[in-house]
Scaffold this motif. Sequence first.
Motif, PDB file in Angstrom:
ATOM      1  N   ARG A   7       0.856  -1.157   0.000  1.00 54.70           N
ATOM      2  CA  ARG A   7       0.000   0.000   0.000  1.00 54.70           C
ATOM      3  C   ARG A   7       0.905   1.223   0.000  1.00 54.70           C
ATOM      4  N   ALA A   8       0.529   2.277  -0.749  1.00 53.60           N
ATOM      5  CA  ALA A   8       1.378   3.462  -0.727  1.00 53.60           C
ATOM      6  C   ALA A   8       1.518   3.900   0.724  1.00 53.60           C
ATOM      7  N   ARG A  24       2.332   5.925   4.226  1.00 57.89           N
ATOM      8  CA  ARG A  24       2.279   7.342   4.637  1.00 57.89           C
ATOM      9  C   ARG A  24       3.716   7.808   4.761  1.00 57.89           C
ATOM     10  N   LEU A  29       3.708  11.182  -2.190  1.00 60.94           N
ATOM     11  CA  LEU A  29       2.966   9.947  -1.922  1.00 60.94           C
ATOM     12  C   LEU A  29       3.935   8.782  -1.723  1.00 60.94           C
ATOM     13  N   ILE A  30       4.954   8.705  -2.570  1.00 65.79           N
ATOM     14  CA  ILE A  30       5.946   7.628  -2.456  1.00 65.79           C
ATOM     15  C   ILE A  30       7.339   8.246  -2.634  1.00 65.79           C
ATOM     16  N   LEU A  50       2.070   1.401 -10.400  1.00 66.13           N
ATOM     17  CA  LEU A  50       0.981   1.861  -9.540  1.00 66.13           C
ATOM     18  C   LEU A  50      -0.346   1.269  -9.980  1.00 66.13           C
ATOM     19  N   LYS A  73      -4.445   2.020  -9.406  1.00 65.37           N
ATOM     20  CA  LYS A  73      -5.501   2.867  -8.845  1.00 65.37           C
ATOM     21  C   LYS A  73      -6.819   2.111  -9.031  1.00 65.37           C
ATOM     22  N   PHE A  76       2.746  -0.557  -6.180  1.00 62.61           N
ATOM     23  CA  PHE A  76       2.003   0.078  -5.087  1.00 62.61           C
ATOM     24  C   PHE A  76       0.528   0.241  -5.447  1.00 62.61           C
ATOM     25  N   GLU A  77      -0.328  -0.036  -4.476  1.00 67.36           N
ATOM     26  CA  GLU A  77      -1.744   0.341  -4.575  1.00 67.36           C
ATOM     27  C   GLU A  77      -1.842   1.795  -4.128  1.00 67.36           C
ATOM     28  N   ILE A  78      -2.509   2.626  -4.931  1.00 66.73           N
ATOM     29  CA  ILE A  78      -2.640   4.021  -4.506  1.00 66.73           C
ATOM     30  C   ILE A  78      -4.105   4.458  -4.535  1.00 66.73           C
ATOM     31  N   VAL A  97      -1.521  11.582  -9.800  1.00 75.89           N
ATOM     32  CA  VAL A  97      -0.129  11.638  -9.333  1.00 75.89           C
ATOM     33  C   VAL A  97       0.823  11.922 -10.486  1.00 75.89           C
TER      34      VAL A  97
END
Length: 201
Positions: A10-11, A13, A30-31, A148, A150, A165-167, A172
């Motif tokens: 998961r992206a 924090r 975000l990343i 990524l 989405k 990554f899941e965002i 972005v």
Amino acid sequence: MSDSKKSPSRAPRTGAPVPPKWRKDVERVLITQDQLARRIRTLSREIEKDFTGRETVVISLLNGTVMFLADLIRHLSLPLRLDFMGVSSYGAGTESGELVYTKELRLDVRGRDVLLVDDILDTGRTLSRVIPKLRKLKPRRIKTCVLLNKQARRVEKIQADYVGFEIPDFFVVGYGLDYAERYRNLPFVGVLKPELYQSGS
Ligand code: IMP
Ligand code: MG
């Protein structure tokens, strides 16, 4: 294209501050560069496991994959050949439109294992058009890899086999991803300030 058994990160924090030069345009990071580097190393290991033994044809979709591809393939200890397809789906906006091919494939993929690489899986319109086009060339198999995902925006029934990554549903930019061809050079993935595209540019 098959359901992925792997669990993409998961992206995370980050809390990382936006570098001053980009603060006017980018809302938040975000990343980070480090997170990208670490995840791409583990992702390449997942791919290596599935692709040992045969020569792979890596097909990368231009232009958004430039940075991701360069980092990914230097971690892939596999015999491979590399080719590109130019696919453009966005005009200057953030909604996908007609798909335009700006560069056709040159390598012969018949009977080959193909790894198709894209920057982001959003509505799924791009991959759901590119994959059938490649299938006609009779590769042995096609696996898809995106930096990524989405998921919230998906329109077509399609999943990638390897996801970095899941965002969440933010527009972005950076690390190859653009808005109106800008911001590809940011070394991190950041959320573009919505007022930049809502006002049109
Ligand atoms: P799809 O066809 O809607 O899945 O979108 C795929 C293409 O749209 C990607 O290869 C990107 O070029 C572009 N795209 C989708 N979402 C974003 C985003 O958040 N930032 C930048 N480009 C995006
Ligand atoms: Mg793009």
